[in-house]
Design a protein around this motif. Structure first.
Motif, PDB file in Angstrom:
ATOM      1  N   ARG A   1       0.774  -1.281  -0.059  1.00 42.67           N
ATOM      2  CA  ARG A   1       0.023   0.027   0.027  1.00 42.67           C
ATOM      3  C   ARG A   1       0.768   1.364   0.103  1.00 42.67           C
ATOM      4  O   ARG A   1       1.929   1.094   0.596  1.00 42.67           O
ATOM      5  CB  ARG A   1      -0.927   0.106   1.306  1.00 42.67           C
ATOM      6  N   ILE A   2       0.389   2.193  -0.673  1.00 40.20           N
ATOM      7  CA  ILE A   2       1.233   3.434  -1.035  1.00 40.20           C
ATOM      8  C   ILE A   2       0.712   4.301   0.275  1.00 40.20           C
ATOM      9  O   ILE A   2      -0.646   4.847   0.343  1.00 40.20           O
ATOM     10  CB  ILE A   2       0.841   4.089  -2.078  1.00 40.20           C
ATOM     11  N   ARG A   3       1.430   4.965   1.103  1.00 40.72           N
ATOM     12  CA  ARG A   3       1.278   5.697   2.447  1.00 40.72           C
ATOM     13  C   ARG A   3       1.378   7.236   2.156  1.00 40.72           C
ATOM     14  O   ARG A   3       2.397   7.598   1.266  1.00 40.72           O
ATOM     15  CB  ARG A   3       2.003   5.423   3.602  1.00 40.72           C
ATOM     16  N   ILE A   4       0.470   8.160   2.551  1.00 37.35           N
ATOM     17  CA  ILE A   4       0.589   9.563   2.562  1.00 37.35           C
ATOM     18  C   ILE A   4       0.898   9.951   4.031  1.00 37.35           C
ATOM     19  O   ILE A   4       0.476   9.569   5.169  1.00 37.35           O
ATOM     20  CB  ILE A   4      -0.734  10.088   2.100  1.00 37.35           C
ATOM     21  N   ASP A   5       2.068  10.992   3.931  1.00 38.18           N
ATOM     22  CA  ASP A   5       2.421  11.675   5.044  1.00 38.18           C
ATOM     23  C   ASP A   5       1.170  12.312   5.882  1.00 38.18           C
ATOM     24  O   ASP A   5       0.596  13.206   5.137  1.00 38.18           O
ATOM     25  CB  ASP A   5       3.693  12.705   5.043  1.00 38.18           C
TER      26      ASP A   5
ATOM     27  N   SER B   1      11.787  12.904   0.518  1.00 37.01           N
ATOM     28  CA  SER B   1      11.413  13.268   1.815  1.00 37.01           C
ATOM     29  C   SER B   1      10.907  12.192   2.597  1.00 37.01           C
ATOM     30  O   SER B   1       9.836  11.458   2.106  1.00 37.01           O
ATOM     31  CB  SER B   1      10.827  14.604   1.611  1.00 37.01           C
ATOM     32  N   PRO B   2      11.465  11.571   3.563  1.00 39.11           N
ATOM     33  CA  PRO B   2      10.833  10.455   4.188  1.00 39.11           C
ATOM     34  C   PRO B   2       9.771  11.004   4.844  1.00 39.11           C
ATOM     35  O   PRO B   2       9.344  12.042   5.339  1.00 39.11           O
ATOM     36  CB  PRO B   2      12.073  10.166   5.279  1.00 39.11           C
ATOM     37  N   LEU B   3       8.872   9.842   5.059  1.00 40.16           N
ATOM     38  CA  LEU B   3       7.385   9.887   5.596  1.00 40.16           C
ATOM     39  C   LEU B   3       7.733  10.062   7.386  1.00 40.16           C
ATOM     40  O   LEU B   3       8.452   9.219   7.539  1.00 40.16           O
ATOM     41  CB  LEU B   3       6.511   9.149   5.343  1.00 40.16           C
ATOM     42  N   LYS B   4       7.128  10.946   7.921  1.00 39.16           N
ATOM     43  CA  LYS B   4       7.160  11.069   9.311  1.00 39.16           C
ATOM     44  C   LYS B   4       6.077  10.216   9.941  1.00 39.16           C
ATOM     45  O   LYS B   4       6.356   9.450  10.669  1.00 39.16           O
ATOM     46  CB  LYS B   4       7.104  12.460   9.786  1.00 39.16           C
ATOM     47  N   GLU B   5       5.117  10.492   9.605  1.00 36.65           N
ATOM     48  CA  GLU B   5       3.751   9.836  10.166  1.00 36.65           C
ATOM     49  C   GLU B   5       2.673   9.556   9.273  1.00 36.65           C
ATOM     50  O   GLU B   5       2.227  10.642   8.567  1.00 36.65           O
ATOM     51  CB  GLU B   5       3.056  10.763  11.428  1.00 36.65           C
ATOM     52  N   THR B   6       2.258   8.412   9.078  1.00 34.96           N
ATOM     53  CA  THR B   6       1.260   7.958   8.060  1.00 34.96           C
ATOM     54  C   THR B   6      -0.304   8.598   8.405  1.00 34.96           C
ATOM     55  O   THR B   6      -0.440   8.392   9.499  1.00 34.96           O
ATOM     56  CB  THR B   6       1.233   6.369   7.785  1.00 34.96           C
ATOM     57  N   SER B   7      -0.725   9.113   7.594  1.00 35.80           N
ATOM     58  CA  SER B   7      -2.035   9.507   7.298  1.00 35.80           C
ATOM     59  C   SER B   7      -3.205   8.390   7.408  1.00 35.80           C
ATOM     60  O   SER B   7      -2.880   7.212   6.967  1.00 35.80           O
ATOM     61  CB  SER B   7      -2.513  10.221   6.029  1.00 35.80           C
ATOM     62  N   ARG B   8      -4.254   8.699   8.240  1.00 31.62           N
ATOM     63  CA  ARG B   8      -5.251   7.567   8.258  1.00 31.62           C
ATOM     64  C   ARG B   8      -6.299   7.900   7.414  1.00 31.62           C
ATOM     65  O   ARG B   8      -6.917   7.280   6.742  1.00 31.62           O
ATOM     66  CB  ARG B   8      -6.063   7.631   9.571  1.00 31.62           C
ATOM     67  N   GLU B   9      -6.500   9.332   7.151  1.00 28.06           N
ATOM     68  CA  GLU B   9      -7.476   9.576   5.839  1.00 28.06           C
ATOM     69  C   GLU B   9      -6.883  10.726   5.049  1.00 28.06           C
ATOM     70  O   GLU B   9      -6.390  11.982   5.598  1.00 28.06           O
ATOM     71  CB  GLU B   9      -8.541  10.371   6.573  1.00 28.06           C
ATOM     72  N   PRO B  10      -6.675  10.466   3.871  1.00 27.96           N
ATOM     73  CA  PRO B  10      -6.918   9.322   3.143  1.00 27.96           C
ATOM     74  C   PRO B  10      -5.996   8.069   3.710  1.00 27.96           C
ATOM     75  O   PRO B  10      -4.885   8.194   4.031  1.00 27.96           O
ATOM     76  CB  PRO B  10      -6.354   9.793   1.458  1.00 27.96           C
ATOM     77  N   SER B  11      -6.550   6.989   3.577  1.00 28.38           N
ATOM     78  CA  SER B  11      -5.864   5.734   4.047  1.00 28.38           C
ATOM     79  C   SER B  11      -4.800   5.493   2.985  1.00 28.38           C
ATOM     80  O   SER B  11      -4.901   5.973   1.822  1.00 28.38           O
ATOM     81  CB  SER B  11      -6.725   4.773   4.249  1.00 28.38           C
ATOM     82  N   PRO B  12      -4.050   4.548   3.319  1.00 25.26           N
ATOM     83  CA  PRO B  12      -3.058   3.896   2.290  1.00 25.26           C
ATOM     84  C   PRO B  12      -3.608   3.499   1.224  1.00 25.26           C
ATOM     85  O   PRO B  12      -4.694   2.864   1.244  1.00 25.26           O
ATOM     86  CB  PRO B  12      -2.125   3.008   3.056  1.00 25.26           C
ATOM     87  N   ILE B  13      -3.112   3.549  -0.031  1.00 25.26           N
ATOM     88  CA  ILE B  13      -3.667   3.219  -1.219  1.00 25.26           C
ATOM     89  C   ILE B  13      -3.026   2.001  -1.860  1.00 25.26           C
ATOM     90  O   ILE B  13      -1.883   1.859  -1.864  1.00 25.26           O
ATOM     91  CB  ILE B  13      -3.585   4.250  -2.399  1.00 25.26           C
TER      92      ILE B  13
ATOM     93  N   GLU C   1       7.016   6.434  -2.473  1.00 26.91           N
ATOM     94  CA  GLU C   1       6.515   7.468  -1.342  1.00 26.91           C
ATOM     95  C   GLU C   1       7.046   8.580  -0.939  1.00 26.91           C
ATOM     96  O   GLU C   1       6.775   9.713  -0.816  1.00 26.91           O
ATOM     97  CB  GLU C   1       6.351   6.465  -0.176  1.00 26.91           C
ATOM     98  N   GLU C   2       8.792   8.327  -1.017  1.00 27.53           N
ATOM     99  CA  GLU C   2       9.540   9.414  -0.622  1.00 27.53           C
ATOM    100  C   GLU C   2       9.513  10.506  -1.595  1.00 27.53           C
ATOM    101  O   GLU C   2       9.653  11.717  -1.306  1.00 27.53           O
ATOM    102  CB  GLU C   2      10.881   8.985  -0.138  1.00 27.53           C
ATOM    103  N   TYR C   3       9.702  10.080  -2.978  1.00 28.16           N
ATOM    104  CA  TYR C   3       9.170  11.170  -4.026  1.00 28.16           C
ATOM    105  C   TYR C   3       8.096  11.903  -3.862  1.00 28.16           C
ATOM    106  O   TYR C   3       7.906  13.196  -4.205  1.00 28.16           O
ATOM    107  CB  TYR C   3       9.710  10.561  -5.202  1.00 28.16           C
ATOM    108  N   ALA C   4       7.006  11.016  -3.544  1.00 25.05           N
ATOM    109  CA  ALA C   4       5.531  11.679  -3.652  1.00 25.05           C
ATOM    110  C   ALA C   4       5.487  12.592  -2.547  1.00 25.05           C
ATOM    111  O   ALA C   4       5.311  13.693  -2.510  1.00 25.05           O
ATOM    112  CB  ALA C   4       4.700  10.646  -3.252  1.00 25.05           C
ATOM    113  N   ASN C   5       6.187  12.380  -1.280  1.00 21.64           N
ATOM    114  CA  ASN C   5       6.354  13.403  -0.224  1.00 21.64           C
ATOM    115  C   ASN C   5       6.992  14.625  -0.566  1.00 21.64           C
ATOM    116  O   ASN C   5       6.483  15.564  -0.296  1.00 21.64           O
ATOM    117  CB  ASN C   5       6.744  12.446   0.976  1.00 21.64           C
TER     118      ASN C   5
END
Length: 154
Positions: A3-7, A49-61, A105-109
């Motif tokens: 799953r792809i996560r969002i910060d 950029s590294p993710l620090k804390e993963t979002s719950r909404e939107p949830s990981p895709i 994920e890091e490039y997206a962030n």
């Protein structure tokens, strides 16, 4: 499937990119569209950029969403470009898949950080993103000239 996560600190931006005024579709139709654009922008500008804390909404895709939209090639291209190793494309290797997702994920962030900076104060994200794209195209068409300091030497 991964799953792809969002910060968490970029979650509101991702939502705003997909939902326009009065609940209409925003600049991007889906979260996946917005994330892929952000990853491409992050890669173009060299911001990972590294993710620090993963979002719950939107949830990981689910990565299946990216595959169904044809975006899996972006994940693979970024991974090969970043590592210089084609072994990261191995299909039946869960570690390689995890590495591809991590890089993406890091490039997206990083791209979302750029978007947050450049969209600050903007009312219409679509117009501002078009200006960003036009600026990127213009910048790539103009040859980069190095500033020559030697002319100031006597």
């Amino acid at each position: 499937m991964s799953r792809i996560r969002i910060d968490k600190d970029k979650a509101e931006l991702v939502k705003a990119l997909t939902v326009g005024e009065d609940g209409k579709t925003g600049t991007f139709q889906t979260f996946a569209d917005a994330i892929v654009f952000a990853a491409a922008l992050g890669a173009k500008r060299g911001r990972r950029s590294p993710l620090k804390e993963t979002s719950r909404e939107p949830s990981p895709i689910s990565s299946e969403v990216f595959i169904s939209r044809g975006y899996d090639c972006v994940l693979k291209l970024l991974a090969v470009t970043e590592t210089g190793n084609t072994q990261i494309l191995a299909q039946m290797n869960s570690e390689a898949e995890s590495d591809r997702v991590h890089i993406f994920e890091e490039y997206a962030n990083g791209g979302l950080e750029i978007l947050r900076e450049e969209l600050r104060g903007s009312v219409d994200y679509t117009d501002r993103i078009l200006l960003i794209l036009m600026g990127e195209r213009t910048a790539s068409e103009q040859p980069e000239k190095e500033f020559d300091l030697s002319r100031f030497l006597s």
